[in-house]
Design a protein around this motif. Structure first.
Motif, PDB file in Angstrom:
ATOM      1  N   LEU A  90      32.247  62.181  50.875  1.00 28.49           N
ATOM      2  CA  LEU A  90      32.646  61.185  49.836  1.00 28.49           C
ATOM      3  C   LEU A  90      31.907  60.115  49.841  1.00 28.49           C
ATOM      4  CD1 LEU A  90      36.347  61.884  49.493  1.00 28.49           C
ATOM      5  CD2 LEU A  90      34.633  62.776  48.044  1.00 28.49           C
ATOM      6  N   PHE A 123      35.577  70.006  50.169  1.00 25.30           N
ATOM      7  CA  PHE A 123      35.991  69.692  48.805  1.00 25.30           C
ATOM      8  C   PHE A 123      36.368  70.548  47.733  1.00 25.30           C
ATOM      9  CE2 PHE A 123      35.087  67.082  44.788  1.00 25.30           C
ATOM     10  CZ  PHE A 123      35.861  66.201  44.904  1.00 25.30           C
ATOM     11  N   ALA A 157      32.819  65.282  43.114  1.00 22.58           N
ATOM     12  CA  ALA A 157      33.569  64.119  43.151  1.00 22.58           C
ATOM     13  C   ALA A 157      33.404  63.057  41.909  1.00 22.58           C
ATOM     14  CB  ALA A 157      33.669  63.407  44.419  1.00 22.58           C
ATOM     15  N   HIS A 200      39.290  66.289  40.886  1.00 21.72           N
ATOM     16  CA  HIS A 200      38.480  65.263  41.050  1.00 21.72           C
ATOM     17  C   HIS A 200      37.159  65.589  40.599  1.00 21.72           C
ATOM     18  CE1 HIS A 200      41.146  62.717  43.221  1.00 21.72           C
ATOM     19  NE2 HIS A 200      41.377  63.524  44.052  1.00 21.72           N
TER      20      HIS A 200
END
Length: 694
Positions: free
Chosen positions: A675, A610, A621, A617
């Motif tokens: 996520l 990530f 996240a 994002h």
């Protein structure tokens, strides 16, 4: 939005007049302010309007005249206005022309830049503005095109590719047009082996006129000019294999009297000088102000704000040209507040240092030596011998790309200042054998705050009014959290600025007293402009999230959700009576994920992957800045098929979501696991809050 230029037939503003007799007239610093035809309004980039119809006495009557709702996408972009037509970009260089009095659409042009960008799409948030010259609008794209559009119709006059095949540079800045030449640079030094350059194109034809590299290349291939040969003496090792950096990604100014273009250059590639140049040398022309001949691109002089730059300290911020009385003598100066926390005054005729003082908390240097113009660095600031260093300002700067402004009326510079720190270290890195990680969004040869760090105070910010002639603070106003908006000063003794909390404010330019405020219902980080149509002064600003403000939700005042936060064009005038619709509350509860099972090892691997996604994002996240969806609440990670369609197959490329074909099946599973774990964390936190509330 229309995919090609669209003229609205019969609209009263559909055939605007254009300045053809003297294209430079509306861009000269002494112009009357009826138009705002350049990014900083004029060649001197002061972000100042000489209009005073709106002033401190009648601000109570300033109201919304009209607004336009915009689709999702970057809204931190500054418009232009010429002859009653307002031009602005949204998202990835989608250009709009509307009637400046009514907001009625005239035409729209979409260059389909995301579809053409490839991997460049991972590193750019979109365009920050446009250029205008002699009846044409100019825009740059993330895929590297410079496009000229007919200002009347939006049809393409010409398009030139400014970048090299296969590189990872991109364009986000507003093109500048000086003396019939379109000047454009690029970004890309944070994530690729970029050698910076700036290029001039003929504004009529799109043909390249000249190109100036900002750092030297491989000596074995010869140097392009004497300036590059001189600069090479300040580098060590095989720097050219890393590109070197010095990208011209934001600020440009122009002095028509001397036909001099002023270029602000960026950080090193990679940031860490120990990697790119064996820890040696000034590394010209990184973090510098360069003066070039507008006709030939020939080097005139330079001033370097950070010799041997190693902290992402760009000198690519606004460069205001002004005439100041200093020491009893009027000096032709360039005033700039780069990232490093100092405000500089430089003689623009020869590049000689005049003065510099701190306008924010600075830990890397004690002062700028008045004799040499060089910083006096603090011991350990370059995180030597594996030690860490607490750096203030952080790499995002005391002043980022949100424009500052200079008022010749008050003699003050107004700067949106951020107070944030960062811990740097390169401990654990094999500096002698360092190589970039393929496809990484950021790979800089050190560990900034996104790696090992200590707890630092929460970011704060200020609107600072500074006297550049005396290098003294005039006044300072605290603003919410870290990010505050770009600025405009006016002859009405006003300074306009938006905030991340959704307020658009007007301040007394001499005292800093807030005189007026408008609730925009969305962050206002873009700089406003002002212009006159039909004897009436208007003020326009774009509201909505965008750019690097979306990386860290803790650095903004309020959470902005990508799908529900409004993006708007707001235009104000005395006597305006329009209103905004009442915002509808959004249900942001994360969807249930009944099949989720905790897998710490997989989620940890996914968190590392990530690292290529957080710049859009958000850290963790959460996308608190609203530049991209909050993936904790998105339904897409719940389905492996939907996730693959987006991440592997590019189902959302047209909306700015890049494709990641290099991810393996295991990578995709790990990324989904991470996520989904963040979703579980959010649901747990929400449940705890509900129990606490009951």
């Amino acid at each position: 939005m229309a995919s090609a230029a669209m003229l609205v037939a019969g609209h009263p503003g559909s055939a605007p007049s254009v300045h053809r007799s003297e294209p430079a007239a509306i861009l000269k610093d002494g112009s009357d302010g009826a138009n705002w035809a350049g990014y900083g309004r004029t060649f001197g980039e002061q972000h100042y309007s000489p209009l005073d119809q709106v002033n401190a006495r009648n601000l109570g009557d300033l109201g919304l005249s009209w607004s336009i709702d915009l689709p999702p996408g970057n809204a931190v972009t500054q418009p232009l206005e010429v002859d009653g037509v307002l031009y602005f970009t949204t998202g990835y260089s989608v250009v709009h022309a509307v009637d400046a009095v009514t907001g009625g659409e005239l035409w729209t042009y979409d260059p389909h830049a995301p579809e053409a960008a490839g991997e460049r799409l991972r590193r750019s948030w979109g365009s920050r503005g446009l250029g205008y010259w002699d009846g044409r609008i100019y825009t740059g794209t993330v895929d590297g095109r410079l496009i000229a559009l007919d200002a009347r119709t939006g049809t393409v006059a010409w398009s030139s590719q400014t970048l090299e095949d296969g590189d990872l540079r991109y364009i986000t800045a507003a093109p500048r047009i000086f003396d019939g030449k379109v000047i454009v640079g690029h970004g890309g030094a944070d994530s690729s082996d970029a050698r910076g350059y700036v290029t001039a194109y003929d504004a009529r034809t799109g043909e390249q006129v000249w190109r100036f590299f900002t750092v030297p290349g491989d000596p074995a291939k010869g140097f392009e000019n004497a300036a590059m040969a001189m600069a090479a003496k300040t580098w060590s090792g095989e720097w050219w294999k890393f590109g070197g950096g010095g990208t011209v990604w934001n600020a440009l100014s122009y002095d028509p009297e001397t036909r001099t273009v002023f270029i602000g250059t960026g950080n090193g590639a990679p940031w860490n000088r120990k990697v790119r140049s064996q820890g040696k040398g000034d590394n010209l022309f990184l973090a510098s102000i360069l003066a070039l001949d507008v006709n030939t691109g020939r080097y005139k002089w330079h001033y370097q704000v950070n010799p041997g730059e190693t902290w992402d300290y760009n000198a690519a911020m606004d460069m205001h040209l002004a005439n100041l009385r200093i020491g009893g003598k009027v000096r032709k100066v360039l005033v700039t507040a780069p990232k490093n926390g100092f405000l500089y005054v430089i003689d623009r005729t020869n590049g000689k240092f005049i003065s510099a003082e701190k306008i924010a908390k600075v830990t890397w240097a004690t002062r700028i030596d008045p004799k040499t113009g060089r910083p006096v660095e603090v011991a350990g600031a370059r995180y030597e011998n594996g030690q860490s260093f607490e750096l203030w300002p952080s790499n995002s700067g005391a002043h980022s790309h949100m424009p500052s402004a200079f008022s010749p009326q008050t003699g003050l510079v107004y700067v949106p200042v951020a107070e944030a720190g960062l811990v740097f270290t390169d401990a654990g890195l094999d500096l002698a054998n360092w190589k970039r990680t393929p496809h990484a969004a950021y790979d800089v040869g050190a560990y900034p705050a996104f790696g090992p760090s200590t707890k630092l105070p929460d970011p704060t910010s200020f609107l600072v009014a500074w006297n550049p002639a005396t290098q003294k603070l005039a006044w300072k106003v605290e603003t919410p959290k870290k990010w505050n908006g770009g600025l405009m000063a006016t002859a009405g003794n006003l300074v306009f600025q938006g905030q991340a909390d959704g307020q658009f404010n007007a301040y007394d330019a001499r005292t800093g007293k807030r005189l007026w405020s408008f609730a925009a219902q969305a962050p206002v980080l873009a700089a406003p402009i002002s212009y006159m149509v039909g004897g009436r002064q208007y003020i326009t600003v774009l509201a909505g999230p965008g750019t690097s403000a979306g990386v860290d939700a803790s650095a903004i005042a309020t959470t902005s959700d990508y799908r529900t936060t409004q993006r708007r064009v707001l235009t104000f005038a005395i006597g305006g009576t329009a209103t905004l619709p009442r915002p509808e509350p959004a249900d942001t509860t994360p969807l249930d994920d009944p099949d989720y099972r905790e897998d710490t090892a997989s989620a940890t691997r996914g968190a590392r992957l990530f690292g290529q996604c957080f710049s859009c994002h958000g850290i963790g996240a959460d996308a608190g800045g609203g530049v991209a969806p909050d993936l904790r609440r998105s339904p897409i990670p719940l389905s492996s098929e939907a996730f693959a369609a987006v991440v592997h197959e590019g189902a959302l490329v047209s909306q700015g979501m890049p494709i990641f074909p290099e991810f393996s099946a295991r990578d995709m599973d790990d990324l989904r696991q991470y996520l989904r774990s963040r979703r579980a964390d959010l649901r747990s936190a929400n449940s705890q809050q509900m129990r606490a509330g009951s």
